[in-house]
Design an enzyme around this catalytic site. Structure first.
Site, short mmCIF file in Angstrom:
data_model
loop_
_atom_site.label_atom_id
_atom_site.label_comp_id
_atom_site.label_asym_id
_atom_site.label_seq_id
_atom_site.Cartn_x
_atom_site.Cartn_y
_atom_site.Cartn_z
CD GLU A 99 -12.76 12.79 12.28
OE1 GLU A 99 -13.53 13.57 12.88
OE2 GLU A 99 -12.81 12.63 11.05
CD GLU A 106 -15.81 19.55 15.51
OE1 GLU A 106 -16.16 18.63 16.28
OE2 GLU A 106 -16.12 19.58 14.31
#
Length: 157
Positions: A99, A106
């Protein structure tokens, strides 16, 4: 769809960014910028800042932390052997690590392309998110395999 071309010379914008980044990295190295985290406490501070950022800014990270805590607490309550608890910890940690990597990917993609759409940016983001999904599903299956038998015995089902 528009390609990312430099309007002045027709060279791909990504190539221009890469050349600038290389030049800036070279100048930073000459100034000794690579020594920013020169000591171990500074490295831990930066890592902690990343962890806090992930927890504060990423809803899914918080969800994974909460579910992982519940699963670990359930494992302790069921008095699982240490090796099984270790497997639970490792699977939850793998999901949390992925994560955080997803968040980093991103962020880097957003930094590189800004607010423009690019199909390769979408692929990078989707694949990073898929890695988290695969790890989360695997983690769920491992938790079920480890927790379900002792849970059914404890609850006499």
């Amino acid at each position: 769809m528009k390609s990312l071309l430099n309007p002045e010379d027709g060279a791909p914008l990504s190539e221009e960014i890469s050349q600038r980044s290389t030049h800036q990295a070279h100048r930073a190295a000459q100034r000794g910028a690579w020594r920013i985290a020169g000591d171990l406490p500074a490295s831990f501070r930066y890592a902690t800042q990343g962890l806090v950022y992930g927890f504060v800014s990423q809803r899914n990270f918080r969800i994974h932390v909460c579910i992982g805590s519940v699963v670990f607490g359930l494992g302790l309550w069921l008095q699982l052997p240490p090796i099984q608890l270790a497997v639970l910890v490792l699977t939850v940690a793998a999901v949390l690590v992925l994560e955080l990597l997803n968040t980093a990917i991103e962020s880097v993609v957003d930094l590189a392309i800004g607010r423009r759409f690019h199909p390769l940016a979408r692929i990078a983001k989707d694949c990073a998110a898929a890695a988290v999904l695969v790890a989360a599903i695997s983690s769920l299956l491992i938790a079920l395999l480890l927790l379900l038998p002792p849970l059914t015995l404890r609850l006499s089902l």
